[in-house]
Design a protein around this motif. Sequence first.
Motif, short mmCIF file in Angstrom:
data_model
loop_
_atom_site.label_atom_id
_atom_site.label_comp_id
_atom_site.label_asym_id
_atom_site.label_seq_id
_atom_site.Cartn_x
_atom_site.Cartn_y
_atom_site.Cartn_z
N ASP A 57 -5.70 5.37 6.52
CA ASP A 57 -5.55 6.13 7.76
C ASP A 57 -6.75 7.06 7.99
O ASP A 57 -7.18 7.27 9.12
CB ASP A 57 -4.25 6.96 7.72
CG ASP A 57 -2.99 6.10 7.90
OD1 ASP A 57 -3.11 4.92 8.30
OD2 ASP A 57 -1.88 6.60 7.63
N GLU A 92 -5.27 12.74 -0.21
CA GLU A 92 -4.25 13.42 0.60
C GLU A 92 -4.03 14.84 0.07
O GLU A 92 -3.98 15.79 0.84
CB GLU A 92 -2.94 12.62 0.54
CG GLU A 92 -1.84 13.19 1.41
CD GLU A 92 -0.58 12.34 1.39
OE1 GLU A 92 -0.53 11.33 0.65
OE2 GLU A 92 0.38 12.69 2.11
N PRO A 142 1.87 5.33 -0.23
CA PRO A 142 1.33 6.39 0.65
C PRO A 142 -0.07 6.86 0.31
O PRO A 142 -0.88 7.14 1.19
CB PRO A 142 2.36 7.51 0.49
CG PRO A 142 3.64 6.81 0.21
CD PRO A 142 3.26 5.61 -0.64
N LYS A 143 -0.36 6.92 -0.96
CA LYS A 143 -1.70 7.37 -1.36
C LYS A 143 -2.80 6.43 -0.85
O LYS A 143 -3.85 6.89 -0.38
CB LYS A 143 -1.73 7.45 -2.88
CG LYS A 143 -3.00 7.96 -3.45
CD LYS A 143 -2.90 7.90 -4.97
CE LYS A 143 -2.98 9.26 -5.56
NZ LYS A 143 -2.57 9.27 -6.97
N GLN A 177 -2.37 4.28 1.65
CA GLN A 177 -2.30 4.28 3.11
C GLN A 177 -3.00 5.50 3.69
O GLN A 177 -3.63 5.42 4.74
CB GLN A 177 -0.83 4.25 3.55
CG GLN A 177 -0.63 4.08 5.05
CD GLN A 177 -1.11 2.73 5.55
OE1 GLN A 177 -0.92 1.72 4.88
NE2 GLN A 177 -1.75 2.70 6.71
N TYR A 178 -2.92 6.61 2.98
CA TYR A 178 -3.62 7.83 3.42
C TYR A 178 -5.13 7.57 3.48
O TYR A 178 -5.82 7.99 4.41
CB TYR A 178 -3.32 9.01 2.50
CG TYR A 178 -3.95 10.29 3.00
CD1 TYR A 178 -3.29 11.09 3.91
CD2 TYR A 178 -5.24 10.66 2.59
CE1 TYR A 178 -3.89 12.26 4.39
CE2 TYR A 178 -5.84 11.81 3.08
CZ TYR A 178 -5.15 12.60 3.97
OH TYR A 178 -5.75 13.74 4.46
N LEU A 218 0.87 -1.17 0.00
CA LEU A 218 0.00 0.00 0.00
C LEU A 218 0.91 1.22 0.00
O LEU A 218 1.56 1.51 1.01
CB LEU A 218 -0.89 0.02 1.24
CG LEU A 218 -2.27 -0.61 1.12
CD1 LEU A 218 -2.14 -2.09 0.85
CD2 LEU A 218 -3.11 -0.36 2.36
N ARG A 260 -9.51 4.94 9.18
CA ARG A 260 -9.23 4.56 10.56
C ARG A 260 -9.60 5.67 11.54
O ARG A 260 -10.26 5.44 12.55
CB ARG A 260 -7.74 4.20 10.69
CG ARG A 260 -7.30 3.86 12.08
CD ARG A 260 -5.82 3.49 12.13
NE ARG A 260 -5.38 3.41 13.50
CZ ARG A 260 -4.55 2.49 13.99
NH1 ARG A 260 -4.05 1.57 13.20
NH2 ARG A 260 -4.22 2.46 15.26
N HIS A 304 -5.50 -5.41 5.33
CA HIS A 304 -5.63 -4.65 6.57
C HIS A 304 -7.10 -4.49 6.90
O HIS A 304 -7.93 -4.37 6.01
CB HIS A 304 -4.97 -3.28 6.42
CG HIS A 304 -3.51 -3.39 6.11
ND1 HIS A 304 -2.55 -3.33 7.08
CD2 HIS A 304 -2.86 -3.61 4.96
CE1 HIS A 304 -1.37 -3.50 6.53
NE2 HIS A 304 -1.53 -3.67 5.23
#
Lengths: 491, 491
Positions: free
Chosen positions: B60, B301, B53-54, B56-57, B51, B63, B170
């Motif tokens: 997150d 992001e 950063p894009k 994962q952003y 994953l 989350r 995840h």
Amino acid sequence: MHHLLWWRMANKDSTLGIQYDKLEDTNAWYTEVITKSGLIEYTDVSGCYILRPKAQYIWDTIRNYMDKKLRARGVRNASFPLFIPEHLLMKEKEHVEGFSPEVAWVTHAGNSKLAERLAVRPTSETIMYPAYAKWIRSYNDLPLKLNQWCSVVRWEFKHPMPFLRSREFHWQEGHTAFATQEEAKAEATDILLNVYKKTYEELLAIPSLAGYKSEKEKFAGAVRTLSLEMFLPIGKAIQGCTTHYLGQNFSKPFNIIFLDKDQKKKHPHQNSWGFSTRSIGIMVMMHSDSRGLVLPPKVAEHKVIIIPIFTKSNRDEILKYALSIKKKLSKFNPILDAREQYSVGWKLNEAELNGVPIRIEVGKRELADKSVTLVRRDTLEKQSVSIRRLERRVKDELQAMHQNLFKRAEQFLESSIVEETKELKKIVAYVKAKRVVKTVYDGARETDEIIKEKTGAKTLVIPFKEKLKQGLRCPFSGNPAKHVVYIARSL
Amino acid sequence: MHHLLWWRMANKDSTLGIQYDKLEDTNAWYTEVITKSGLIEYTDVSGCYILRPKAQYIWDTIRNYMDKKLRARGVRNASFPLFIPEHLLMKEKEHVEGFSPEVAWVTHAGNSKLAERLAVRPTSETIMYPAYAKWIRSYNDLPLKLNQWCSVVRWEFKHPMPFLRSREFHWQEGHTAFATQEEAKAEATDILLNVYKKTYEELLAIPSLAGYKSEKEKFAGAVRTLSLEMFLPIGKAIQGCTTHYLGQNFSKPFNIIFLDKDQKKKHPHQNSWGFSTRSIGIMVMMHSDSRGLVLPPKVAEHKVIIIPIFTKSNRDEILKYALSIKKKLSKFNPILDAREQYSVGWKLNEAELNGVPIRIEVGKRELADKSVTLVRRDTLEKQSVSIRRLERRVKDELQAMHQNLFKRAEQFLESSIVEETKELKKIVAYVKAKRVVKTVYDGARETDEIIKEKTGAKTLVIPFKEKLKQGLRCPFSGNPAKHVVYIARSL
């Protein structure tokens, strides 16, 4: 005696309480504190533990705090796979030697045997850097700064201790690539001092010694490892976290190449750095006492507990008063312990065991006075506080508690350090007396072994910017001294 | 033709762009979008992805949003071990049958063979509930509501697709225990409708059908599984997330017992529920088009990209103007694409590929006008906006884009549903025409098989609170109908 015996307190007769002594039976004391206070639950898998909500709250608080600091440095989060194929783990020689004795191997999926064994990540350099090789083309792509929050597995065969030495632990791991050595080295220091040291100080109230690890103690695959070292009230040192300058040790075998401004192909200089749930264990070891957990206020989910003291006749009005105080203090996420099946004494002990930073008692007198009795977990002194000033006072006391915990630990660290650069005999005696010895040595791998053998101590760190006096010899090998170094027994 | 062909757009000649058609070669199109836009990188481990950063952003953001909602429901975070000993996984019969074909097994640590194999968690019921058995004593300890954010491994042997069907993914997994069946069932519905459905709608702009899974499709070990089902523009359905009422299926074998108010020992009623990174894959499938990624603004992001258009002569003043706009829009975390080695055309295409919600172009005319040209990624219409109104306008356009994406998907879903409760022939034809058929059936496991065989469709969900007309027969088995049900082809 230089030790500040702040962890010695009375009141060990309650069955709730802690049965063991922090100094005399540290392991048993530690196990009691972390289990009875609700941080940890053991599982059927040796060395793997449950982080209960109280511990997870601490970790989530660290994550939020650190994530902001990292983002401000241009670090972005990502997720890399849990599994590392064996051939990738093998690519960097020193690295694989460092980890392979501790790797958990997945060999089967369902009923099928896998063609290649998969390591459960012990750290992610070898799974991340093949991707870095794809992403990095020119200097425009640098620096590349990624981080992930995850757990890692190192199947150590030493006696496990929750948080401090567990087989699975949680951490963040940052992995960065730079065009130049200077930038990489500067980042390794910046993350250590301005992110990690700050996290320890600001959230966990823990001071540390910063510096470089010895050749022997550095990370497998790193050119240089930087570290924070803590000194615990039990008279032992422990490594708090590390950042590694990896040089080109990984960029070469993993074929990470960029075209620089001068039109030449180069391998980037890399870092990796991690901060783990070990920090929670260090926090427990540092601050807690014979009554149980002492939680630094900033990582306490519930910063206040309110305990009403009432009889049958005044129950309702005292509870109403307690409830109004709970409401007034709502920003501190207070608990109102209104349970009637437990005695007040039991509740007070439990609040201490649980490490709630501030305890507020309200009874008949407090109701009449429009006041409360406030007790801080670190000092256990009782104070009467008017409810008019309560909110402000709680805020101030939380801050004062943080300061007090930090100062106590700092004074202990400072008073523990003794300088001795010449006589081995004295060094041995100081180590035996549980001091941190500031000395000098030649930095050789073998000398680390001699130190261990002769003194029972480990080298902790070679402090930053320490001037070495000229002409000193290493008291362990007799060779010319090369570095100032801290040594002490380690946990 | 009821399909809204919003994913068909021109401009496929750029090498940057997407080569495949969303409808004709969905898998290849999907792979291109998620790799070229920088969401995913492939690794050497089949079915396990990075994953970036894009992505994962996005995760997150989900989350953070969800964590607040869960905390408001009294759910607290914790962490349970990654490894589940084989004997624990085996404790609940249906559960182990559901998972064992897909379990990744750790058999060795270093060079030692483990005494017992360890499963890498496919879901955590069996490692969590032995702890629940320790923690739960009386009704005072209930409800117990814990959640963890982690990854899980299901070693599926079907063709993997990043996000949608990956071997490691995840998620958050919530595990709760209640004194009564009513409370447990109410929570399963609350989490589905008020947490999960809201997350899909508010962050990812995705509508869904909610209801119960069939007996055949429910979670291994659950009494009842609730689910959100999405219908994709490619004419296929996909499961978005699930909540499970487990009844006492785990509390009995795991010996979780509480003393109730009536002084009787009882087994609690439990739920588990999870929302995973599959949601990101569904988001891509739902909104993206032949130019690349379309990111709903709330999970982007960088919400804005600024592209300066200049010649040698006005380079400096245009860049200065662009920089002032970047500053003005700082709360939207804008990118200023000032690269000079790429053409403007390339940059525009790249911005579209990357799915940046709002693109702002500034050139000579804009500088003279004190305006910008604003282009929304979903409509691609150009508008001139005065810089005086820019900040407010960007905010409004981001909101409008979210609404538009949601509405488009909702209209597509609604226009895709067709009701047919009688004639099998018609049902078969509708399924073939990529419709969602609202029909009735008898709910039997075998009937799910018949549906699959005769129509190629799967049962999606049995909708909440749907009134079944009296006297209807199941068009697949001929038995009396028991439920209204949605069926469609699935991805």
